[in-house]
Design a protein around this motif. Structure first.
Motif, PDB file in Angstrom:
ATOM      1  N   THR A  94       0.834  -1.188   0.000  1.00 14.22           N
ATOM      2  CA  THR A  94       0.000   0.000   0.000  1.00 14.22           C
ATOM      3  C   THR A  94       0.875   1.247   0.000  1.00 14.22           C
ATOM      4  O   THR A  94       2.047   1.202   0.370  1.00 14.22           O
ATOM      5  CB  THR A  94      -0.924   0.033   1.231  1.00 14.22           C
ATOM      6  OG1 THR A  94      -0.125  -0.054   2.413  1.00 14.22           O
ATOM      7  CG2 THR A  94      -1.916  -1.120   1.213  1.00 14.22           C
ATOM      8  N   ASN A  95       0.271   2.366  -0.397  1.00 15.77           N
ATOM      9  CA  ASN A  95       0.994   3.635  -0.367  1.00 15.77           C
ATOM     10  C   ASN A  95       0.702   4.366   0.945  1.00 15.77           C
ATOM     11  O   ASN A  95       0.003   3.824   1.819  1.00 15.77           O
ATOM     12  CB  ASN A  95       0.663   4.488  -1.601  1.00 15.77           C
ATOM     13  CG  ASN A  95      -0.791   4.918  -1.653  1.00 15.77           C
ATOM     14  OD1 ASN A  95      -1.537   4.847  -0.674  1.00 15.77           O
ATOM     15  ND2 ASN A  95      -1.220   5.365  -2.822  1.00 15.77           N
ATOM     16  N   ALA A  96       1.205   5.584   1.086  1.00 15.57           N
ATOM     17  CA  ALA A  96       1.037   6.363   2.326  1.00 15.57           C
ATOM     18  C   ALA A  96      -0.432   6.641   2.636  1.00 15.57           C
ATOM     19  O   ALA A  96      -0.796   6.840   3.806  1.00 15.57           O
ATOM     20  CB  ALA A  96       1.819   7.674   2.221  1.00 15.57           C
ATOM     21  N   VAL A 152      -4.070   0.233  -2.091  1.00 20.51           N
ATOM     22  CA  VAL A 152      -3.323  -0.920  -2.589  1.00 20.51           C
ATOM     23  C   VAL A 152      -2.658  -0.534  -3.910  1.00 20.51           C
ATOM     24  O   VAL A 152      -3.316  -0.081  -4.839  1.00 20.51           O
ATOM     25  CB  VAL A 152      -4.253  -2.135  -2.784  1.00 20.51           C
ATOM     26  CG1 VAL A 152      -3.499  -3.300  -3.410  1.00 20.51           C
ATOM     27  CG2 VAL A 152      -4.882  -2.547  -1.457  1.00 20.51           C
ATOM     28  N   THR A 153      -1.337  -0.723  -3.967  1.00 18.60           N
ATOM     29  CA  THR A 153      -0.584  -0.416  -5.190  1.00 18.60           C
ATOM     30  C   THR A 153      -0.116  -1.670  -5.920  1.00 18.60           C
ATOM     31  O   THR A 153       0.115  -1.632  -7.121  1.00 18.60           O
ATOM     32  CB  THR A 153       0.639   0.461  -4.873  1.00 18.60           C
ATOM     33  OG1 THR A 153       1.461  -0.230  -3.913  1.00 18.60           O
ATOM     34  CG2 THR A 153       0.221   1.813  -4.319  1.00 18.60           C
TER      35      THR A 153
END
Length: 150
Positions: free
Chosen positions: A82-84, A88-89
């Motif tokens: 996940t990013n900041a 979900v990336t």
């Protein structure tokens, strides 16, 4: 319809499944388009195209897509990055898809608020350690799957 036209139609029909045999993301109903801002169930279809099993599948989530949940896939372990912002990336499934088999991984997501084309990059790992990058590195041989958002 002439004999030549019929022959070409038959050859095209026979080759189409071969040409389309790669990792693809479609809507649950098999479409390659969806609506702006819509909640959609997507399916990632992954066939094993070698004589060794697929052991891992990594999906890079296009910018603007917000995955909200996953369908359980027996026999596979799923991990997410996940990013900041908590979106979900990337998703990785580890398990086994034997030669001449395929798997479908279902997930729900919210589409971006702007129209455009989503490019789904998929990296398929085989038991021999090789990785096939379905990411448009070579659009003719390993195309990324695309979804048009209207």
């Amino acid at each position: 319809m002439t004999s030549l036209t019929r022959t070409l139609a038959l050859v095209t029909a026979l080759l189409l499944p071969v040409a389309a045999a790669h990792a693809t993301v479609r809507t649950e109903t098999g479409r390659t388009e969806s609506k702006v801002g819509a909640s959609e169930t997507y399916r990632l279809g992954v066939p094993t195209e070698k004589d060794v099993s697929t052991t891992g599948v990594r999906l890079v989530v296009p910018a603007g897509v917000a995955i909200t949940r996953f369908q359980v896939m027996p026999g596979f372990v799923r991990t997410v990055k996940t990013n900041a912002d908590g979106l979900v990336t990337e998703v990785t499934w580890r398990g086994r898809i034997a030669p001449q088999e395929y798997a479908r991984f279902f997930f729900q997501a919210r589409n971006p608020e702007q129209a455009g084309t989503l490019s789904w990059k998929v990296y398929q790992t085989y038991a021999d350690g090789s990785v096939v990058a379905w990411d448009d590195t070579d659009p003719e041989k390993t195309p990324a799957s695309k979804t048009t958002v209207k």
